[in-house]
Design a protein around this motif. Structure first.
Motif, PDB file in Angstrom:
ATOM      1  N   THR A   1      -5.135   3.513   0.575  1.00 57.40           N
ATOM      2  CA  THR A   1      -3.811   3.239   1.296  1.00 57.40           C
ATOM      3  C   THR A   1      -4.355   3.571   2.685  1.00 57.40           C
ATOM      4  O   THR A   1      -3.945   2.858   3.758  1.00 57.40           O
TER       5      THR A   1
ATOM      6  N   TYR B  55     -11.972   2.129  -4.735  1.00 60.03           N
ATOM      7  CA  TYR B  55     -10.888   2.537  -3.645  1.00 60.03           C
ATOM      8  C   TYR B  55     -11.490   3.423  -2.838  1.00 60.03           C
ATOM      9  O   TYR B  55     -11.231   3.127  -1.503  1.00 60.03           O
TER      10      TYR B  55
ATOM     11  N   PHE C 140       1.212   4.078  -3.156  1.00 64.21           N
ATOM     12  CA  PHE C 140       0.756   5.445  -2.759  1.00 64.21           C
ATOM     13  C   PHE C 140       2.195   5.925  -3.462  1.00 64.21           C
ATOM     14  O   PHE C 140       1.857   7.255  -4.322  1.00 64.21           O
TER      15      PHE C 140
ATOM     16  N   ALA D 111       0.924  -1.357  -0.063  1.00 67.13           N
ATOM     17  CA  ALA D 111      -0.047  -0.028   0.091  1.00 67.13           C
ATOM     18  C   ALA D 111       0.655   1.277   0.100  1.00 67.13           C
ATOM     19  O   ALA D 111       0.717   2.139  -0.762  1.00 67.13           O
ATOM     20  N   THR D 112       1.832   1.118   0.795  1.00 74.91           N
ATOM     21  CA  THR D 112       2.807   2.351   0.924  1.00 74.91           C
ATOM     22  C   THR D 112       3.527   2.663  -0.507  1.00 74.91           C
ATOM     23  O   THR D 112       3.523   3.675  -0.845  1.00 74.91           O
TER      24      THR D 112
ATOM     25  N   SER E 181      -5.018   6.760  -3.148  1.00 78.25           N
ATOM     26  CA  SER E 181      -4.522   7.260  -1.930  1.00 78.25           C
ATOM     27  C   SER E 181      -5.311   7.005  -0.688  1.00 78.25           C
ATOM     28  O   SER E 181      -4.912   6.466   0.258  1.00 78.25           O
TER      29      SER E 181
END
Length: 277
Positions: free
Chosen positions: A148, A222, A126, A122-123, A145
């Protein structure tokens, strides 16, 4: 006489729950097939191109995935893809009650790996969206984003509940984590389902990868995940006393599973198999 009347009554009472369980099981089987197919594709496509030294081939799928001379950025992308494959291959295993009940140690270690990998992916995703020139419009980037944030929050809550031995809450947060971690997969399956049903791109420009359909798909995959909404309905139906509510939720899951199956078939036949063939 009383026993004969009460037995059918009890069976009738639990029939909607059986339908709900069947819907959930069908969804799980279809999801597992789809995610494992995606994982095999990721390993086959990126592994083959990496092994052959043709890293530029990454750009057929990920624009700016490979940048000549940027070894650090290319390494990050490669690790991101590898860990993403681990998520889609290992995620469905975490949902199996058999593993959780019979081999809890394996379940715990898989869970630790899954949570850690999800946080890293996830990081990394991003960072890639905002530094590597991802396709799509600004709303799509914002939506990814926001995803995330969901992943980080749900991962921490699932871990916290497991540490506190609040297993019912842990199960729910783990399922929520699975849904948001699978966001990229849901996006691809949703897109392929749309293409199959419409016979081609409708509502977006395939060259710029932008348009009202893709914007809406990104938002509801998302930022405001429809998958989470369905999951919460499932949790509610599990405890609901109204047969009608349970039946409606079960049928909704069946319908969405059918649409997923269309998207999975389209992705396998039209995108994944040709790229690793």
């Amino acid at each position: 006489m009383t026993e004969q009347l009460s037995t059918p009554s009890i069976q009738a009472q639990f029939r909607p729950q059986k339908l709900l369980n069947l819907a959930a099981t069908t969804w799980y089987v279809v999801t597992t097939i789809g995610q494992w197919a995606f994982g095999i594709y990721v390993i086959g496509f990126y592994g083959k191109s990496t092994a052959s030294g043709d890293l530029a081939k990454w750009n057929q799928v990920l624009p700016h995935g490979y940048v000549k001379g940027d070894w650090m950025g290319n390494l990050v992308v490669g690790l991101h893809v590898l860990l993403a494959a681990i998520l889609v291959l290992g995620g469905p295993l975490q949902l199996l009650p058999f593993i959780r009940r019979r081999v809890p140690r394996i379940h715990r270690w898989l869970g630790r790996i899954y949570v850690t990998t999800a946080l890293i992916v996830a990081t990394g995703g991003f960072v890639m969206v905002w530094t590597r020139g991802a396709v799509g419009d600004f709303v799509q980037h914002i939506s990814i984003s926001i995803q995330t944030i969901y992943i980080i929050l749900f991962a921490l809550l699932a871990w916290r509940c497991a540490r506190a031995r609040q297993f019912d809450q842990h199960r729910k947060w783990a399922l929520r984590l699975f849904m948001v971690v699978s966001g990229v997969w849901f996006f691809r399956i949703g897109l392929m389902c749309w293409l199959v049903l419409n016979g081609g791109p409708v509502g977006f420009d395939p060259q710029t990868f932008s348009g009202p359909f893709l914007t809406a798909l990104a938002v509801f995959t998302y930022a405001l995940p429809a998958s989470l909404g369905i999951l919460e309905l499932y949790f509610y139906a599990q405890k609901a006393a109204k047969r009608g509510v349970i039946t409606v939720v079960a049928l909704l899951i069946f319908i969405l599973t059918a649409l997923m199956a269309v998207g999975i078939f389209g992705a396998i036949a039209g995108m994944w198999l040709p790229r690793i063939g």
